[in-house]
Design a protein around this motif. Structure first.
Motif, PDB file in Angstrom:
ATOM      1  N   ARG A 306       2.116   2.970   1.409  1.00  0.00           N
ATOM      2  CA  ARG A 306       2.247   4.183   0.609  1.00  0.00           C
ATOM      3  C   ARG A 306       0.883   4.531   0.010  1.00  0.00           C
ATOM      4  N   ARG A 307       0.833   5.635  -0.673  1.00  0.00           N
ATOM      5  CA  ARG A 307      -0.446   6.118  -1.185  1.00  0.00           C
ATOM      6  C   ARG A 307      -1.135   5.114  -2.088  1.00  0.00           C
ATOM      7  N   LEU A 308      -0.378   4.398  -2.907  1.00  0.00           N
ATOM      8  CA  LEU A 308      -0.966   3.484  -3.888  1.00  0.00           C
ATOM      9  C   LEU A 308      -0.768   2.009  -3.548  1.00  0.00           C
ATOM     10  N   ARG A 309      -0.235   1.723  -2.397  1.00  0.00           N
ATOM     11  CA  ARG A 309      -0.062   0.306  -2.037  1.00  0.00           C
ATOM     12  C   ARG A 309      -0.091   0.136  -0.524  1.00  0.00           C
ATOM     13  N   ARG A 310      -0.429  -1.058  -0.118  1.00  0.00           N
ATOM     14  CA  ARG A 310      -0.387  -1.420   1.287  1.00  0.00           C
ATOM     15  C   ARG A 310       1.047  -1.711   1.700  1.00  0.00           C
ATOM     16  N   GLY A 311       1.264  -1.749   3.000  1.00  0.00           N
ATOM     17  CA  GLY A 311       2.562  -2.147   3.512  1.00  0.00           C
ATOM     18  C   GLY A 311       2.567  -3.617   3.900  1.00  0.00           C
TER      19      GLY A 311
END
Length: 357
Positions: A306-311
């Motif tokens: 997501r925009r603010l975190r990795r997957g």
């Protein structure tokens, strides 16, 4: 271990570097120099549960297929799900080194095809970490901000304290002298090596106890060159047609002819490519992906970036007998659909290959 003569003459590797194709090409001549009259690929043996060496043609025959000239081990060892009793749990060939039997046979053959068997050069990758192995043998050390009450006698290492720790009796000894580690390296694209020289038999110097042969070696007359690239389960050889005929025809080793443009990029059997792609599609849709083989099953689930975190991608492997073969986790950074799909495909394919040990 045989004595070796370390050398700072790192310019000796220049002729190899000048005759290499770009490594990313994946061609034979990205590993051994271009310009030889012929090339061969010596297949490293697989092993069974009793550590018996197993040749590639045996694995292929067990699975009812012929051994392709340019076969990659997963192509012959990974089979679709079927009769579990027919599965052969062999461990994949060791990468980046020859074993004793093959190395000894090659030394014998190569000696007959050079005018300088007493003047050879050997490159040994500098990343094996032998210098740190003794650290794992140091007992009862205490690391922290202060000694713990009632702790056994040992070492206290404070935040600003530096101590010299003697190696305990019986600890592994680094076979690379300190002055060599601190000295110059022989360099090829993406690799640095310690360089040593000596008679041809010095190729066997690190087989005991390190189980390692040189990653690159050649005689002073440069009539042949061997390369055991770190990530490959075979060794490439360039030399004269007579030498390659000799190697391919010797029953002590399993060798096949190679063409300069043959690729060492990983290749999977077509059925497995289809199975992995189907599993990736499931994962991309938020479901569990599953790849089944005769040796076991790998499942995968993912949380998209997501925009603010990795997957994240999680894989779990279960062998055909129901035993766990472990699980893995990797971070997913790309939000682009195609790049994300390719990343998941890559990670899942390697999880399946790991069923081969």
């Amino acid at each position: 271990m045989r004595k070796v003569e370390w050398s700072a003459e790192v310019e000796q590797v220049d002729w190899v570097r000048e005759r290499l194709a770009p490594f990313e090409s994946g061609e034979v001549t990205s590993v051994v120099p271009v310009g030889f009259g012929a090339y061969a690929r010596v297949l490293h043996p697989a092993h069974d549960s009793q550590e018996r060496p197993i040749r590639g043609f045996e694995v292929a025959a067990h699975n009812g297929i012929e051994l392709p000239r340019d076969a990659h081990f997963p192509e012959i060892a990974l089979q679709p799900p079927g009769d579990r009793s027919q599965a052969w749990n062999v461990v994949a060939p060791q990468e980046g080194t020859l074993c004793l039997a093959e190395a000894t046979a090659l030394v014998d053959i190569l000696r007959q095809h050079t005018t300088s068997p007493d003047r050879c050069w050997f490159c040994l990758w500098d990343g094996y970490g032998w210098e740190t192995s003794a650290l794992y043998s140091i007992p009862s050390a205490i690391f922290g901000d202060e000694p713990q009450p009632g702790a056994e006698p040992g070492l206290y290492v404070g935040p600003d304290t530096q101590v010299s720790v003697p190696e305990p009796h019986g600890a592994p000894k680094d076979p690379i002298p300190r002055q060599v580690r601190d000295g110059p390296r022989a360099e090829l694209p993406g690799r640095e090596y310690f360089l040593y020289k000596g008679v041809l038999d010095a190729a066997l110097a690190f087989l005991e106890p390190e189980q390692q042969t040189p990653n690159l070696w050649w005689p002073a007359d440069r009539v042949w060159c061997l390369a055991s690239e770190l990530d490959l389960g075979w060794t490439y050889i360039g030399g004269s047609p007579d030498l390659i005929d000799h190697i391919v025809g010797d029953s002590r080793i399993e060798a096949v002819r190679a063409e300069p443009a043959d690729s060492h990029h990983l290749r999977l059997p077509p059925w497995l490519v289809t199975a992995v792609d189907a599993a990736v599609s499931q994962v991309m849709q938020g479901h569990q992906g599953r790849v089944q083989t005769q040796l076991g099953t790998v499942t995968a689930t993912a949380r998209r970036p997501r925009r603010l975190r990795r997957g994240d991608l999680w894989t779990t492997s279960v062998r055909a007998d129901g035993s766990s073969d472990g699980s893995g986790w990797t971070s997913l950074a790309d939000r682009d659909e195609d790049a994300l799909r390719e990343d998941i495909r890559h990670q899942l394919a390697w999880a399946v290959i790991d069923l081969l040990g």
